[in-house]
Design a protein around this motif. Structure first.
Motif, PDB file in Angstrom:
ATOM      1  N   HIS A 160      70.214  -1.322  97.774  1.00 34.68           N
ATOM      2  CA  HIS A 160      69.270  -2.047  98.817  1.00 34.68           C
ATOM      3  C   HIS A 160      69.811  -3.278  99.167  1.00 34.68           C
ATOM      4  CE1 HIS A 160      65.700   0.748  97.688  1.00 34.68           C
ATOM      5  NE2 HIS A 160      65.932   0.465  96.498  1.00 34.68           N
ATOM      6  N   LEU A 161      70.887  -3.028  99.903  1.00 31.88           N
ATOM      7  CA  LEU A 161      71.898  -4.065 100.010  1.00 31.88           C
ATOM      8  C   LEU A 161      71.299  -5.337 100.532  1.00 31.88           C
ATOM      9  CD1 LEU A 161      74.778  -4.643  99.552  1.00 31.88           C
ATOM     10  CD2 LEU A 161      75.201  -3.918 101.878  1.00 31.88           C
ATOM     11  N   ARG A 162      70.562  -5.454 101.598  1.00 33.10           N
ATOM     12  CA  ARG A 162      70.070  -6.594 102.339  1.00 33.10           C
ATOM     13  C   ARG A 162      69.294  -7.602 101.153  1.00 33.10           C
ATOM     14  NH1 ARG A 162      65.702  -8.493 104.977  1.00 33.10           N
ATOM     15  NH2 ARG A 162      65.894  -9.977 106.377  1.00 33.10           N
ATOM     16  N   GLN A 163      68.295  -6.969 100.740  1.00 32.71           N
ATOM     17  CA  GLN A 163      67.424  -7.520  99.725  1.00 32.71           C
ATOM     18  C   GLN A 163      68.125  -8.239  98.356  1.00 32.71           C
ATOM     19  OE1 GLN A 163      66.649  -4.660 101.018  1.00 32.71           O
ATOM     20  NE2 GLN A 163      64.488  -4.401 101.317  1.00 32.71           N
ATOM     21  N   HIS A 164      69.116  -7.183  97.997  1.00 29.06           N
ATOM     22  CA  HIS A 164      70.140  -7.549  96.964  1.00 29.06           C
ATOM     23  C   HIS A 164      71.111  -8.738  97.123  1.00 29.06           C
ATOM     24  CE1 HIS A 164      72.394  -6.654  93.253  1.00 29.06           C
ATOM     25  NE2 HIS A 164      73.505  -6.960  93.998  1.00 29.06           N
ATOM     26  N   MET A 165      71.435  -8.901  98.404  1.00 22.21           N
ATOM     27  CA  MET A 165      72.662  -9.821  98.696  1.00 22.21           C
ATOM     28  C   MET A 165      71.828 -11.191  98.738  1.00 22.21           C
ATOM     29  SD  MET A 165      75.391  -8.781  98.653  1.00 22.21           S
ATOM     30  CE  MET A 165      76.196 -10.202  99.133  1.00 22.21           C
ATOM     31  N   ILE A 166      70.415 -11.144  99.418  1.00 24.18           N
ATOM     32  CA  ILE A 166      69.753 -12.260  99.308  1.00 24.18           C
ATOM     33  C   ILE A 166      69.563 -13.007  97.974  1.00 24.18           C
ATOM     34  CG2 ILE A 166      67.367 -13.158  99.815  1.00 24.18           C
ATOM     35  CD1 ILE A 166      67.442 -11.282 102.500  1.00 24.18           C
ATOM     36  N   SER A 167      69.132 -12.070  97.154  1.00 28.04           N
ATOM     37  CA  SER A 167      68.696 -12.356  95.936  1.00 28.04           C
ATOM     38  C   SER A 167      69.906 -12.960  95.071  1.00 28.04           C
ATOM     39  CB  SER A 167      68.102 -11.224  95.221  1.00 28.04           C
ATOM     40  OG  SER A 167      66.851 -10.857  95.546  1.00 28.04           O
ATOM     41  N   SER A 168      70.958 -12.479  95.198  1.00 26.73           N
ATOM     42  CA  SER A 168      72.241 -12.445  94.827  1.00 26.73           C
ATOM     43  C   SER A 168      72.799 -13.840  95.159  1.00 26.73           C
ATOM     44  CB  SER A 168      73.440 -11.621  94.938  1.00 26.73           C
ATOM     45  OG  SER A 168      74.614 -11.837  94.420  1.00 26.73           O
ATOM     46  N   ASN A 169      72.706 -14.212  96.209  1.00 28.29           N
ATOM     47  CA  ASN A 169      73.111 -15.432  97.079  1.00 28.29           C
ATOM     48  C   ASN A 169      72.342 -16.520  96.424  1.00 28.29           C
ATOM     49  OD1 ASN A 169      75.364 -14.217  98.479  1.00 28.29           O
ATOM     50  ND2 ASN A 169      74.104 -13.925 100.312  1.00 28.29           N
ATOM     51  N   TRP A 170      71.113 -16.461  96.445  1.00 30.28           N
ATOM     52  CA  TRP A 170      70.123 -17.298  95.978  1.00 30.28           C
ATOM     53  C   TRP A 170      70.478 -17.699  94.458  1.00 30.28           C
ATOM     54  CZ3 TRP A 170      67.252 -21.079  97.765  1.00 30.28           C
ATOM     55  CH2 TRP A 170      66.732 -21.229  99.021  1.00 30.28           C
ATOM     56  N   PHE A 171      70.612 -16.707  93.764  1.00 31.62           N
ATOM     57  CA  PHE A 171      71.205 -17.017  92.259  1.00 31.62           C
ATOM     58  C   PHE A 171      72.137 -17.740  91.949  1.00 31.62           C
ATOM     59  CE2 PHE A 171      73.384 -15.663  88.408  1.00 31.62           C
ATOM     60  CZ  PHE A 171      72.352 -16.202  87.449  1.00 31.62           C
ATOM     61  N   PHE A 172      73.402 -17.306  92.827  1.00 26.85           N
ATOM     62  CA  PHE A 172      74.606 -18.021  92.685  1.00 26.85           C
ATOM     63  C   PHE A 172      74.756 -19.371  93.294  1.00 26.85           C
ATOM     64  CE2 PHE A 172      75.979 -13.679  91.595  1.00 26.85           C
ATOM     65  CZ  PHE A 172      76.862 -14.026  90.358  1.00 26.85           C
ATOM     66  N   ALA A 173      73.716 -19.506  94.041  1.00 29.49           N
ATOM     67  CA  ALA A 173      73.511 -21.097  94.799  1.00 29.49           C
ATOM     68  C   ALA A 173      72.585 -22.124  93.714  1.00 29.49           C
ATOM     69  CB  ALA A 173      72.938 -21.068  96.093  1.00 29.49           C
ATOM     70  N   CYS A 174      71.837 -21.350  93.259  1.00 26.52           N
ATOM     71  CA  CYS A 174      70.616 -22.025  92.391  1.00 26.52           C
ATOM     72  C   CYS A 174      71.130 -22.415  90.902  1.00 26.52           C
ATOM     73  CB  CYS A 174      69.321 -21.523  92.198  1.00 26.52           C
ATOM     74  SG  CYS A 174      68.381 -21.321  93.936  1.00 26.52           S
ATOM     75  N   PHE A 175      71.841 -21.423  90.279  1.00 31.50           N
ATOM     76  CA  PHE A 175      72.252 -21.590  89.137  1.00 31.50           C
ATOM     77  C   PHE A 175      73.314 -22.546  88.835  1.00 31.50           C
ATOM     78  CE2 PHE A 175      73.210 -20.537  84.646  1.00 31.50           C
ATOM     79  CZ  PHE A 175      71.966 -20.391  84.073  1.00 31.50           C
ATOM     80  N   PRO A 176      74.212 -22.622  89.617  1.00 32.60           N
ATOM     81  CA  PRO A 176      75.231 -23.852  89.413  1.00 32.60           C
ATOM     82  C   PRO A 176      74.697 -25.135  89.641  1.00 32.60           C
ATOM     83  CG  PRO A 176      76.125 -21.939  90.745  1.00 32.60           C
ATOM     84  CD  PRO A 176      74.679 -21.674  90.497  1.00 32.60           C
ATOM     85  N   LEU A 177      73.627 -25.282  90.759  1.00 35.32           N
ATOM     86  CA  LEU A 177      73.226 -26.484  90.856  1.00 35.32           C
ATOM     87  C   LEU A 177      72.158 -26.761  89.760  1.00 35.32           C
ATOM     88  CD1 LEU A 177      72.061 -28.713  92.634  1.00 35.32           C
ATOM     89  CD2 LEU A 177      70.396 -27.495  93.662  1.00 35.32           C
TER      90      LEU A 177
END
Length: 209
Positions: A119-136
């Motif tokens: 489910h590429l679109r939903q997966h990429m949105i979730s992945s991008n949010w995770f890799f943005a939020c966790f480092p912050l």
């Protein structure tokens, strides 16, 4: 709330949740890897390939369940970090804000398990949010604990180093598969160090003194 739960379990929430999250991710990922057909490695695959039922028909459910279980563990971990907050600490607001970004990353990680790579679109949105939020989350929490009365500058510096190294790796090798592996390894190491450092409850006397 977290203090009551800590008293009921006998262990600090941050320790229980952090170690639980690491074990859930490693065990489920290793199981999914063992069921992956063909060769799997950092130079050939994204970690999310383990959760793609088209690529890993027998093992995908393990990886995706692992993401959700890891998110649940991190939820407990993030809530447990309230024990580091103190009215006298200049880092109190930073730690509280880090918990909010931590909760956002928890939701994103759970969604990675719900929406696998096919489910590429939903997966990429979730992945991008995770890799943005966790480092912050790491940056905010690390900065907060550096100024804590029970100062843990080593934890703070480790967190900042993990994020800076990940950023440097991203600038040199953008969109590379090893980047994802290195970044997630850094996240696991940091959660493990913070969790281990909180294996004993932080007393109000230690916070205030």
């Amino acid at each position: 709330m977290s203090k009551g739960l800590e008293g009921a379990t006998g262990m600090p929430l941050a320790f229980t949740g952090g170690i639980g999250a690491i074990l859930a991710y490693l065990i489920c990922s290793a199981t999914a890897w063992s069921l992956y057909p063909g060769t799997f490695g950092p130079f050939r695959n994204w970690l999310s390939d383990l959760g793609n039922p088209l690529r890993n028909p027998a093992g995908a459910v393990w990886y995706n369940a692992g993401c959700i279980l890891t998110a649940l563990g991190l939820l407990v971990f993030v809530l447990g970090l309230s024990s580091w907050r103190s009215g006298r600490s200049t880092g109190n607001a930073l730690i509280a804000t880090s918990q909010l970004t931590g909760l956002a990353s928890v939701i994103s990680l759970a969604m990675i398990g719900v929406y696998s790579e096919n489910h590429l679109r939903q997966h990429m949105i979730s992945s991008n949010w995770f890799f943005a939020c966790f480092p912050l989350f790491i940056v905010l929490f690390s900065t907060g604990v550096i100024t804590h009365p029970r100062s843990r500058k080593d934890i703070g510096m480790l967190g900042l180093a993990v994020v800076l190294l990940g950023l440097l790796f991203h600038l040199i090798f953008p969109k590379s598969r090893p980047l994802e592996w290195v970044t997630e390894l850094g996240f696991l190491v940091y959660v493990g160090v913070v969790a281990w450092s909180t294996r004993h409850p932080i007393s109000s006397r230690a916070i205030g003194g």
